[in-house]
Design an enzyme around this catalytic site. Sequence first.
Site, PDB file in Angstrom:
ATOM      1  CE  LYS A  24      -1.172   1.962   3.783  1.00  0.00           C
ATOM      2  NZ  LYS A  24      -1.230   3.338   4.221  1.00  0.00           N
ATOM      3  NE  ARG A  96       1.835  12.253   7.200  1.00  0.00           N
ATOM      4  CZ  ARG A  96       2.148  13.503   7.485  1.00  0.00           C
ATOM      5  NH1 ARG A  96       1.216  14.344   7.866  1.00  0.00           N
ATOM      6  NH2 ARG A  96       3.386  13.932   7.382  1.00  0.00           N
ATOM      7  CB  CYS A 120      -3.345   6.829  11.228  1.00  0.00           C
ATOM      8  SG  CYS A 120      -3.446   5.561   9.982  1.00  0.00           S
ATOM      9  NE  ARG A 125       1.219  10.375  10.162  1.00  0.00           N
ATOM     10  CZ  ARG A 125       0.798   9.324   9.465  1.00  0.00           C
ATOM     11  NH1 ARG A 125      -0.364   8.779   9.702  1.00  0.00           N
ATOM     12  NH2 ARG A 125       1.560   8.809   8.526  1.00  0.00           N
ATOM     13  N   PRO A 126       2.646  16.755  11.049  1.00  0.00           N
ATOM     14  CG  PRO A 126       4.331  18.149  11.844  1.00  0.00           C
ATOM     15  CD  PRO A 126       3.642  16.845  12.104  1.00  0.00           C
ATOM     16  CG  ASP A 128       7.267  20.565   9.838  1.00  0.00           C
ATOM     17  OD1 ASP A 128       6.748  19.429   9.717  1.00  0.00           O
ATOM     18  OD2 ASP A 128       8.142  20.810  10.687  1.00  0.00           O
ATOM     19  NE  ARG A 402      -6.745   5.131   5.957  1.00  0.00           N
ATOM     20  CZ  ARG A 402      -5.851   5.881   6.588  1.00  0.00           C
ATOM     21  NH1 ARG A 402      -6.006   6.176   7.849  1.00  0.00           N
ATOM     22  NH2 ARG A 402      -4.785   6.343   5.951  1.00  0.00           N
TER      23      ARG A 402
HETATM   24  C1  UD1 Z   1       4.942   6.888   5.742  1.00  0.00           C
HETATM   25  C2  UD1 Z   1       4.033   5.676   5.679  1.00  0.00           C
HETATM   26  C3  UD1 Z   1       3.620   5.239   7.069  1.00  0.00           C
HETATM   27  C4  UD1 Z   1       4.846   4.996   7.939  1.00  0.00           C
HETATM   28  C5  UD1 Z   1       5.780   6.201   7.908  1.00  0.00           C
HETATM   29  C6  UD1 Z   1       7.099   5.949   8.627  1.00  0.00           C
HETATM   30  C7  UD1 Z   1       2.906   6.005   3.556  1.00  0.00           C
HETATM   31  C8  UD1 Z   1       1.639   6.304   2.848  1.00  0.00           C
HETATM   32  N1  UD1 Z   1       2.860   6.037   4.908  1.00  0.00           N
HETATM   33  O1  UD1 Z   1       4.204   7.930   6.343  1.00  0.00           O
HETATM   34  O2  UD1 Z   1       2.861   4.043   6.965  1.00  0.00           O
HETATM   35  O3  UD1 Z   1       4.446   4.765   9.264  1.00  0.00           O
HETATM   36  O4  UD1 Z   1       6.087   6.555   6.545  1.00  0.00           O
HETATM   37  O5  UD1 Z   1       7.748   4.858   8.086  1.00  0.00           O
HETATM   38  O6  UD1 Z   1       3.921   5.729   2.949  1.00  0.00           O
HETATM   39  N2  UD1 Z   1       6.956  14.588  10.107  1.00  0.00           N
HETATM   40  C9  UD1 Z   1       6.994  15.924  10.423  1.00  0.00           C
HETATM   41  N3  UD1 Z   1       6.896  16.836   9.421  1.00  0.00           N
HETATM   42  C10 UD1 Z   1       6.745  16.448   8.117  1.00  0.00           C
HETATM   43  C11 UD1 Z   1       6.715  15.070   7.810  1.00  0.00           C
HETATM   44  C12 UD1 Z   1       6.829  14.174   8.835  1.00  0.00           C
HETATM   45  O7  UD1 Z   1       7.138  16.305  11.592  1.00  0.00           O
HETATM   46  O8  UD1 Z   1       6.646  17.309   7.237  1.00  0.00           O
HETATM   47  C13 UD1 Z   1       7.065  13.605  11.203  1.00  0.00           C
HETATM   48  C14 UD1 Z   1       5.788  12.790  11.329  1.00  0.00           C
HETATM   49  O9  UD1 Z   1       4.842  13.468  12.123  1.00  0.00           O
HETATM   50  C15 UD1 Z   1       6.283  11.518  11.949  1.00  0.00           C
HETATM   51  C16 UD1 Z   1       7.678  11.358  11.340  1.00  0.00           C
HETATM   52  O10 UD1 Z   1       8.054  12.655  10.863  1.00  0.00           O
HETATM   53  O11 UD1 Z   1       6.394  11.672  13.324  1.00  0.00           O
HETATM   54  C17 UD1 Z   1       7.750  10.361  10.199  1.00  0.00           C
HETATM   55  O12 UD1 Z   1       6.870  10.747   9.165  1.00  0.00           O
HETATM   56  P1  UD1 Z   1       7.092  10.321   7.659  1.00  0.00           P
HETATM   57  O13 UD1 Z   1       8.341   9.536   7.521  1.00  0.00           O
HETATM   58  O14 UD1 Z   1       6.943  11.555   6.819  1.00  0.00           O
HETATM   59  O15 UD1 Z   1       5.864   9.352   7.410  1.00  0.00           O
HETATM   60  P2  UD1 Z   1       4.751   9.432   6.302  1.00  0.00           P
HETATM   61  O16 UD1 Z   1       5.355   9.688   4.981  1.00  0.00           O
HETATM   62  O17 UD1 Z   1       3.628  10.269   6.752  1.00  0.00           O
END
Ligand code: UD1
Length: 446
Positions: A24, A96, A120, A125-126, A128, A402
């Site tokens: 997924k 997201r 979720c 989960r911002p 930024d 999902r």
């Molecule tokens: C992707 C996966 C999710 C997995 C995660 C970590 C998809 C669709 N989802 O989510 O299943 O759990 O990777 O392996 O591929 N963060 C920030 N700012 C940002 C982006 C992220 O603070 O702009 C933080 C998030 O809140 C979180 C951490 O960084 O605490 C990791 O997020 P990220 O690696 O970006 O995960 P996703 O891409 O959302």
Amino acid sequence: MMHEYLHIEQSLGLNGQASLFGAKNAVLVIMASTLLTNGKSRFTNVPRSHDVYQMMRLLTSLGAAVSFDEEVHILEIDTSFVNKFSVSADLMGKMRASVLVMGPLLARFGQAQVTLPGGCVIGARPIDYHLKNFERMGVFIESIQEVVCAKVAALRPTKLVFDYPSVGATENILMLATLTQGITRIVHAALEPEVLDLIAVLKKMGAKITIMPPATIEIEGVNQLYPVEHEIMPDRLEAGALLLAAAITGGQVHIPQAPAYAMEIFLSKLQDMGHVIQVGPLDVGITLKATTDPKAVSFKTTPYPGFPTDLQAPMMAAQCLASGTSIIEETVFENRLVHVRELQKMGAQIVVKHNVAHVTGVDELYGAQVIASDIRASCALVLAGLASTGITIMSAVHHWRRGYDALEQKLGLLGARIAYHYEESPKNTIDPLLSSAKQSHLHHVS
Ligand code: UD1
């Protein structure tokens, strides 16, 4: 109002062979990447998880023609007539991964408009990291309340040093960089297997991408990208769920397609518990034979190649019945221990301090009414239910849907007694979960 739930009975000794659908987390971003091209792409091994349908709706809303043959898991996306760069709040709010269309839309139209994404409930989960690095590449960002308007001022190739290897930010920046003239470097990039599957797709489209150790992605922009055909990589998280199902019920499972090369730490922790793991040639294919006396293991989630946060909850379920104490530290998401409360309802002994769970193994879990809080929490509760005495009723099944494509049916083929129910909730019913099974529409899958 309809009420749906999974009805799970203790099912010891699950046994057999299981197949995997595509990942997924790979297919969602790969679907978004088709916006970089003009024409029809075709993907095989696409899971029928609800997030895939959500991304189909999103792409359709932008003008893409999408067709999904569910029987054979083939998805076709024609982006020839994409003519919008704005995603509705409704579509963004549900998932997201919707934010992953930003990079491709900026590359295609020089503009993208989104609202802050949903998904979720696992922390703030911002986005930024996405926005900050778009800005560094020359994108002007304006946020008015929940709406984010991004507009290319003048794209410039640059070296981007990420504060944190965010999966989504790496994917978004990578996609925009493929059509940005010059060389963009992402230092401290995420290199999750699903990011690598995206890179494989982008290269097939004609992108020039090199990965340099330890974690830099170098992208040389090209003028145009072309539609592709691609088989989505097998889902390591679905593989993890099936392996744990055999482990927690004291059974045995063989998964011929399992990407062992992408599951090293997880497999080594299963071995440390005492389970026997056999891996096939070229690191593909896994067999697990469960030990009768599983030992507790400790682990900490980190970005790849560390222990995946998406297997933390399912692995915790297995620790609840292992001998000894497991210390589980969640470092990726700030609020990803919500399943603890539900496991406790089933008799698990878990103490949480901040982002660390201390799990002391018990001899027995017992069925309870539990509520899934996110995709992977739903998996943990199903696994615990399979090993618990009595009956477990898991509601909020939409989380399960999902992330997984009819995983209860695959578990059923291994011998799991798990069934999906839905029923109209009678008004003023105090306990609709346990109302007569006769009222419900039952789909036994075992
Ligand atoms: C992707 C996966 C999710 C997995 C995660 C970590 C998809 C669709 N989802 O989510 O299943 O759990 O990777 O392996 O591929 N963060 C920030 N700012 C940002 C982006 C992220 O603070 O702009 C933080 C998030 O809140 C979180 C951490 O960084 O605490 C990791 O997020 P990220 O690696 O970006 O995960 P996703 O891409 O959302």
